[in-house]
Design a protein around this motif. Structure first.
Motif, PDB file in Angstrom:
ATOM      1  N   LEU A 222       0.842  -1.206   0.000  1.00 67.81           N
ATOM      2  CA  LEU A 222       0.000   0.000   0.000  1.00 67.81           C
ATOM      3  C   LEU A 222       0.874   1.252   0.000  1.00 67.81           C
ATOM      4  O   LEU A 222       0.609   2.211  -0.736  1.00 67.81           O
ATOM      5  N   THR A 227      -3.260   0.811  -4.721  1.00 68.90           N
ATOM      6  CA  THR A 227      -4.494   1.214  -4.040  1.00 68.90           C
ATOM      7  C   THR A 227      -5.107   0.012  -3.325  1.00 68.90           C
ATOM      8  O   THR A 227      -4.840  -1.140  -3.714  1.00 68.90           O
ATOM      9  N   GLN A 230      -6.684  -2.317  -5.794  1.00 71.36           N
ATOM     10  CA  GLN A 230      -5.734  -3.143  -6.554  1.00 71.36           C
ATOM     11  C   GLN A 230      -5.347  -4.395  -5.763  1.00 71.36           C
ATOM     12  O   GLN A 230      -5.238  -5.482  -6.316  1.00 71.36           O
TER      13      GLN A 230
END
Length: 304
Positions: A222, A227, A230
């Protein structure tokens, strides 16, 4: 030898990599990974990469198709089949014996059954049409195109469902060219544990990976710019750990839901393998409780 490939398969947490490494060392061969998530760099604990398992008596067994893509890139079965063909031919050219190892049933079957696959480009227009539809609506559309879903993960998230619809539409509109798959004669070995033992192994492994820093791994991904959506796309560990890190699940909720999800995933894997057998793939099941040397000898005897 009548076989030109050894395939070692089984559900998650059954010790596939360790067994593959020990057999491959004896064969002086090389391993080709068939895992849809272990292709990603930086996604290690969450995908169950057991790097130590590739070492036998202090020597690393050569392996391929692990850590070949950046996290966030969409790898797929078409790319796997293409990469497999390239690596398989390279191993053969070196006079080494290839050992395919993994639990991604679709990837395994793409090789063993020589699926006719083509690369599917993004369809921006279709994606715009599907924008705003619920997962339930997307699942309905996919089922109308493909009544029997082979892979439940296709409808795990909106994004996956849209991609699955995109692929089915493309396949319907374009004639498929056969991939140049070499003639494969594979001895297929499955690692068999009873359901209760499989559940115990999954829970123990999950606890170990969390203790080893799996949450830190997801946080690092992250922090690198990926994101939450994702990461959630990759499902299982990355989905539930991300939901915990962004505050949507407590630690206990995350652990409980993830544990259930992995048990369900292992069950789906076994269902796929049984389906492979029904579709004509012969699998020799080896008792997972046997000591490593006995499993290795059993496999070598079958190969010969």
């Amino acid at each position: 030898m009548k076989y030109n490939l050894l395939t070692i398969l089984g559900p998650t947490a059954t010790g596939k990599t360790g067994l593959a490494a020990h057999v491959t060392a004896r064969l002086k061969g090389e391993i080709i990974s068939a895992d849809s998530r272990q292709v990603y760099r930086g996604m290690d604990l969450g995908t169950g990469k057991d790097y130590a398992d590739y070492f036998v008596d202090g020597v690393e067994v050569p392996s391929h198709l692990v850590d070949i893509e950046a996290a966030g890139v969409h790898y797929n079965v078409y790319r796997f089949q293409t990469d497999f063909i390239r690596v398989y031919n390279e191993i053969q050219s070196r006079g080494k014996f290839p050992v395919l190892c993994g639990g991604s049933g679709l990837y395994l079957e793409a090789v063993l059954k020589n699926y006719r696959l083509i690369e599917v480009p993004p369809n921006r227009e279709l994606r715009k049409e599907l924008e705003g539809k619920t997962l339930e609506e997307l699942t309905g559309i996919l089922k109308s195109m493909k009544p029997r879903l082979h892979n439940d993960t296709d409808v795990e998230t909106d994004r996956r469902a849209v991609r699955a619809i995109e692929i089915e539409k493309y396949y319907a509109e374009h004639a498929q060219e056969a991939s140049e798959m070499p003639e494969i004669r594979s001895l297929n070995i499955g690692i068999d544990f009873d359901r209760e033992m499989r559940r115990q192994r999954i829970t123990l492994r999950l606890k170990q990976r969390l203790e080893e820093g799996m949450l830190d791994e997801v946080q690092k991904l992250l922090d690198s710019g990926l994101t939450p959506d994702q990461l959630i796309y990759y499902g299982l560990e990355y989905k539930f750990l991300t939901l915990h890190l962004i505050g949507e699940l407590s630690y206990d909720e995350m652990f409980r839901q993830l544990e259930i999800a992995i048990h369900q995933f292992a069950k789906r894997q076994m269902t796929w393998f049984r389906g492979m057998e029904k579709r004509g793939t012969k699998i020799h099941w080896v008792n997972g409780h046997l000591p490593m040397n006995e499993k290795v000898e059993e496999i070598l005897n079958l190969l010969e």
